[in-house]
Design a protein around this motif. Sequence first.
Motif, PDB file in Angstrom:
ATOM      1  N   ASP A   1       6.970   3.758  -9.319  1.00 26.94           N
ATOM      2  CA  ASP A   1       7.743   4.045 -10.545  1.00 26.94           C
ATOM      3  C   ASP A   1       7.573   2.982 -11.620  1.00 26.94           C
ATOM      4  O   ASP A   1       7.804   3.246 -12.797  1.00 26.94           O
ATOM      5  CB  ASP A   1       9.246   4.229 -10.200  1.00 26.94           C
ATOM      6  CG  ASP A   1       9.832   3.085  -9.374  1.00 26.94           C
ATOM      7  OD1 ASP A   1       9.074   2.422  -8.629  1.00 26.94           O
ATOM      8  OD2 ASP A   1      11.053   2.839  -9.474  1.00 26.94           O
TER       9      ASP A   1
ATOM     10  N   VAL B   1       0.842  -1.195   0.000  1.00 25.33           N
ATOM     11  CA  VAL B   1       0.000   0.000   0.000  1.00 25.33           C
ATOM     12  C   VAL B   1       0.878   1.245   0.000  1.00 25.33           C
ATOM     13  O   VAL B   1       2.014   1.215   0.448  1.00 25.33           O
ATOM     14  CB  VAL B   1      -0.970   0.041   1.214  1.00 25.33           C
ATOM     15  CG1 VAL B   1      -1.953  -1.117   1.183  1.00 25.33           C
ATOM     16  CG2 VAL B   1      -0.209   0.061   2.543  1.00 25.33           C
TER      17      VAL B   1
ATOM     18  N   GLY C   1       1.771   5.416  -1.866  1.00 30.31           N
ATOM     19  CA  GLY C   1       2.108   6.077  -3.121  1.00 30.31           C
ATOM     20  C   GLY C   1       2.074   7.583  -2.914  1.00 30.31           C
ATOM     21  O   GLY C   1       1.506   8.064  -1.932  1.00 30.31           O
TER      22      GLY C   1
ATOM     23  N   GLY D   1       7.708  -2.113  -1.176  1.00 28.63           N
ATOM     24  CA  GLY D   1       6.538  -1.252  -1.185  1.00 28.63           C
ATOM     25  C   GLY D   1       5.779  -1.337  -2.494  1.00 28.63           C
ATOM     26  O   GLY D   1       5.892  -2.337  -3.227  1.00 28.63           O
ATOM     27  N   SER D   2       5.032  -0.275  -2.804  1.00 25.47           N
ATOM     28  CA  SER D   2       4.122  -0.321  -3.949  1.00 25.47           C
ATOM     29  C   SER D   2       4.804   0.083  -5.256  1.00 25.47           C
ATOM     30  O   SER D   2       4.157   0.076  -6.306  1.00 25.47           O
ATOM     31  CB  SER D   2       2.928   0.586  -3.674  1.00 25.47           C
ATOM     32  OG  SER D   2       3.390   1.902  -3.430  1.00 25.47           O
ATOM     33  N   ALA D   3       6.093   0.431  -5.182  1.00 28.75           N
ATOM     34  CA  ALA D   3       6.899   0.743  -6.375  1.00 28.75           C
ATOM     35  C   ALA D   3       6.132   1.530  -7.432  1.00 28.75           C
ATOM     36  O   ALA D   3       5.960   1.067  -8.562  1.00 28.75           O
ATOM     37  CB  ALA D   3       7.469  -0.552  -6.978  1.00 28.75           C
TER      38      ALA D   3
ATOM     39  N   ASN E   1       8.687  -7.634 -10.010  1.00 29.20           N
ATOM     40  CA  ASN E   1       9.045  -9.019  -9.716  1.00 29.20           C
ATOM     41  C   ASN E   1       8.004  -9.591  -8.737  1.00 29.20           C
ATOM     42  O   ASN E   1       7.876  -9.082  -7.618  1.00 29.20           O
ATOM     43  CB  ASN E   1      10.449  -9.022  -9.077  1.00 29.20           C
ATOM     44  CG  ASN E   1      11.003 -10.412  -8.920  1.00 29.20           C
ATOM     45  OD1 ASN E   1      10.263 -11.389  -8.955  1.00 29.20           O
ATOM     46  ND2 ASN E   1      12.294 -10.509  -8.748  1.00 29.20           N
TER      47      ASN E   1
ATOM     48  N   GLU F   1      -0.121   4.187   5.292  1.00 26.59           N
ATOM     49  CA  GLU F   1       0.696   3.650   6.386  1.00 26.59           C
ATOM     50  C   GLU F   1      -0.134   3.482   7.658  1.00 26.59           C
ATOM     51  O   GLU F   1       0.085   2.560   8.445  1.00 26.59           O
ATOM     52  CB  GLU F   1       1.898   4.571   6.682  1.00 26.59           C
ATOM     53  CG  GLU F   1       2.915   4.665   5.555  1.00 26.59           C
ATOM     54  CD  GLU F   1       2.456   5.472   4.351  1.00 26.59           C
ATOM     55  OE1 GLU F   1       1.502   6.281   4.478  1.00 26.59           O
ATOM     56  OE2 GLU F   1       3.033   5.276   3.256  1.00 26.59           O
TER      57      GLU F   1
END
Length: 358
Positions: free
Chosen positions: A287, A74, A76, A283-285, A295, A90
């Motif tokens: 980018d 979660v 962003g 995390g939620s990556a 992955n 968070e």
Amino acid sequence: MNYKIALIRGDGIGPEVVNEAVRVLDAVGRKFGHSFTYVDVLMGGCATDAVGKSYPDGTAELCKTCDAVLLGAVGGPKWGSDKPAEQRPETALLALRKDLGLYANLRPAALRPALADACPLKRETAERGIDLMMVRELTGGIYFGKRGRYETEDRGVECTDLMAYSEMEIERIGRRAFELARLRRKKVASVDKANVLETSRLWRSVMHRLAQEYPDVEYSDVLVDNCAMQLVRDPSQFDVVVTENMFGDILSDEASMITGSIGLLPSASIGDSAPGLYEPIHGSAPDIAGQDKANPIATILSAAMMMRYSFHLADEAAAIENAVDAVLAEGWRTPDIAEPGAQAVGTQKMGELIAAKI
Ligand code: NAD
């Protein structure tokens, strides 16, 4: 058997990696004759967008109707620190851990054989192997102690954060560590700062009492600063490492880095009663979200931990872990772990390959 799993897909790459874990779980169900049913639980930034709160009413209750919870990630930039607490993702994560009584965080750090080159340590150090389990106390210590902020007469503002631990809190996490060690190589290293901190001296005395109850488990005390050094000098010496909340926060990140990519590492948070929470450490990556680049292995290995620790299905857990190793050994890589310039596969294809190996 029928198992009911709560799915918190969350934000960013969360939904993409959870989809692949579900694909793998379904393959395990077919092979071993289990049925997994899924309950979607809305939480995180996506919940803020949908209902105005990151942790909608009834989230924990819904999770408690399930046997285990699988969470993608979660958060962003859209729901940053400028937003009120109830809209920040968070907040939801901390509230869920508290409401489910998850006081033990388990993070394995294992160097997967096919990826030994990803280890930033010297080759001869990596060759000795890395396979340790960090057991971090998750609901006590300085992160949950009383805080203070006040003006002084001559030194400006002063702040305090209180670190408190009770015998009960130390004993229950200690028992988890010793029980886990019995399922592994039967070694426990307890990390503290007993040369300075009173909480650490209590920690150490409780651990020593427990060690006598587990004479088959080899026990050692390690000071936290020494542990930080030993993790890069010779991580092969560690099996189960147990420590308090803040030391564990820092050391578990260090242990993750020595095994290579953030996209490979799973975690579990468990308490005394079901359901446990299983999630990748990343995390939620944002980018790379929505680009089929994430992955999914950390989430797939989190599902393997769920098999082992919530459902006591050791063969099913091993089947998932072996499938991951087999696919990596064949050379398949997502972009985060591919050699520069090498051909990589996407999130979905990686999930399909692992499910097919099951
Ligand atoms: P992150 O883990 O999301 O990303 C760090 C870097 O690692 C990025 O470059 C990202 O692309 C890469 N990465 C992460 N997971 C990957 C994967 N599976 N495959 C390939 N590459 C991957 O950390 P961050 O950028 O600091 O945080 C992004 C958001 O995630 C923030 O909102 C943060 O609060 C949140 N977060 C959530 C959790 C959680 O849900 N448990 C944990 C950490 C961070």
